[in-house]
Design an enzyme around this catalytic site. Sequence first.
Site, mmCIF file in Angstrom:
data_model
loop_
_atom_site.group_PDB
_atom_site.id
_atom_site.type_symbol
_atom_site.label_atom_id
_atom_site.label_comp_id
_atom_site.label_asym_id
_atom_site.label_seq_id
_atom_site.Cartn_x
_atom_site.Cartn_y
_atom_site.Cartn_z
ATOM 1 N N LYS A 192 0.896 -1.145 0.030
ATOM 2 C CA LYS A 192 -0.220 0.156 0.049
ATOM 3 C C LYS A 192 0.938 1.127 -0.009
ATOM 4 C CE LYS A 192 -0.791 -0.254 5.095
ATOM 5 N NZ LYS A 192 -0.379 0.890 5.699
ATOM 6 N N ARG A 217 -10.289 0.413 14.907
ATOM 7 C CA ARG A 217 -10.272 1.072 13.840
ATOM 8 C C ARG A 217 -11.182 0.304 12.743
ATOM 9 N NH1 ARG A 217 -4.045 2.066 11.002
ATOM 10 N NH2 ARG A 217 -4.720 -0.367 10.639
ATOM 11 N N TYR A 234 18.011 28.966 8.371
ATOM 12 C CA TYR A 234 16.960 29.859 8.904
ATOM 13 C C TYR A 234 16.772 29.931 10.265
ATOM 14 C CZ TYR A 234 14.919 30.334 4.104
ATOM 15 O OH TYR A 234 14.688 30.557 2.789
ATOM 16 N N MET A 240 13.712 24.147 2.619
ATOM 17 C CA MET A 240 12.974 23.756 1.622
ATOM 18 C C MET A 240 13.933 22.705 0.601
ATOM 19 S SD MET A 240 10.298 25.198 -1.222
ATOM 20 C CE MET A 240 9.287 25.731 -0.140
HETATM 21 C C1 LIG Z 1 -4.238 -4.571 7.710
HETATM 22 C C2 LIG Z 1 -2.773 -4.258 7.777
HETATM 23 N N1 LIG Z 1 -1.876 -5.387 7.757
HETATM 24 C C3 LIG Z 1 -0.772 -5.172 7.655
HETATM 25 C C4 LIG Z 1 -0.142 -4.155 7.618
HETATM 26 C C5 LIG Z 1 1.473 -4.065 7.542
HETATM 27 O O1 LIG Z 1 1.991 -3.411 8.738
HETATM 28 P P1 LIG Z 1 3.589 -3.373 9.132
HETATM 29 O O2 LIG Z 1 4.077 -2.387 7.972
HETATM 30 O O3 LIG Z 1 3.752 -2.592 10.334
HETATM 31 O O4 LIG Z 1 4.165 -4.802 8.808
HETATM 32 C C6 LIG Z 1 -0.784 -2.928 7.749
HETATM 33 C C7 LIG Z 1 -0.108 -1.628 7.716
HETATM 34 O O5 LIG Z 1 -0.589 -0.847 8.312
HETATM 35 C C8 LIG Z 1 -2.336 -3.086 7.730
HETATM 36 O O6 LIG Z 1 -2.948 -1.892 7.871
#
Ligand SMILES: Cc1ncc(COP(=O)(O)O)c(C=O)c1O
Length: 365
Positions: free
Chosen positions: A35, A130, A256, A304
């Site tokens: 992701k 969550r 800065y 920057m």
């Molecule tokens: C549902 C889920 N599984 C696995 C992971 C992987 O987590 P990590 O990067 O801590 O291994 C995440 C990341 O946030 C997640 O949301």
Amino acid sequence: MPRPIQCTIHTEALRQNLQRARQGAADARVWAVVKANAYGHGIEHAYEGLRGADGFALLDLSEAQRVRALGWRGPILLLEGVFEPRDLELCSRLGLWHTVHCDEQIDMLALHKTHEPHRVFLKMNSGMNRLGFTPERYRAAWTRLNALPQVDEISLMTHFSDADGPRGIAHQVARFAQATRDLPGERSLANSAATLRHAVDPAVRADWVRPGIAVYGSAPDFPEHSASDWGLQPAMSLEARIIAVQQLQPGDSVGYGSTFTAEQPMRIGIVACGYADGYPRLCPTGTPVLVDGQRSRTVGRVSMDMLAVDLGDLPQAGFGSTVTLWGRAAGGALLSIDEVAQAAGTVGYELMCAIATRVPVCRAD
Ligand SMILES: Cc1ncc(COP(=O)(O)O)c(C=O)c1O
């Protein structure tokens, strides 16, 4: 001539880190979590190193399309499932597996017209609060899903809030185990921290583990453990060159806000990297860097497009020297992204994900 800054993605490190996660998980299958554009590495850059995974887990449908476009025919899991009904059409078309964490997603599935029933991962909220059904409501959700002709196989999953810390996972594992006791289906619980720290327990590694940060070579539980403690290699290096050198006299300040003042004569290098490249502005004086592979430190405030480094103990370094902001230097010296993140009061995850689009990225073996 482009600005002299470069982000390198190390294919072999990704391969080895994936292998390391696999070792931790015994016979479980491994989702490589890609992701957020492979945690900022770029899905296309990371793919070669991660194609040995059993599947790819991600959030965005566009990212799933990109993984399919790379030729991946194996499992892809949407970790947040679908957001609206038409997403299910793409799931059908691309053969995506998807998480189901709320009633609204079951409603969408019930109305979906598909020839191929879907494989879903039913998510339990075992304490993170969550996403997911509470243990009390989990079985009813399973029963409802199980009755849908749109659903083929139901796997069971949950996510840990404290796998990296002292609270641990036992309370969530117990809730999950209790509520799923007699339900059929594969199970997936462990993120990186759980895979590295707790997966000796077969109930934790289960059928699938979901490591993200570990495959990118950052320790999920830094500073308790470092990446090298876990046998992980940095998969991303951020490097830039020194584009100017300043000779300071006692009392001269840098950058800065004049947050750093020289107490003695010293040389500093001005590096072509700033917060608009993704280097954290919050890194204070003293944040570690490698200059031509030698450890040094930043001085003054990050701006920057530039930051300053101390060349005091590095008489050979100067205009054109390479500064490794994190990752692996040419000679093999390492600077962990976790150390830099700690200096900025954050975690390696945030730094990797924040590499700016203006930074050129290349892939190396
Ligand atoms: C549902 C889920 N599984 C696995 C992971 C992987 O987590 P990590 O990067 O801590 O291994 C995440 C990341 O946030 C997640 O949301």
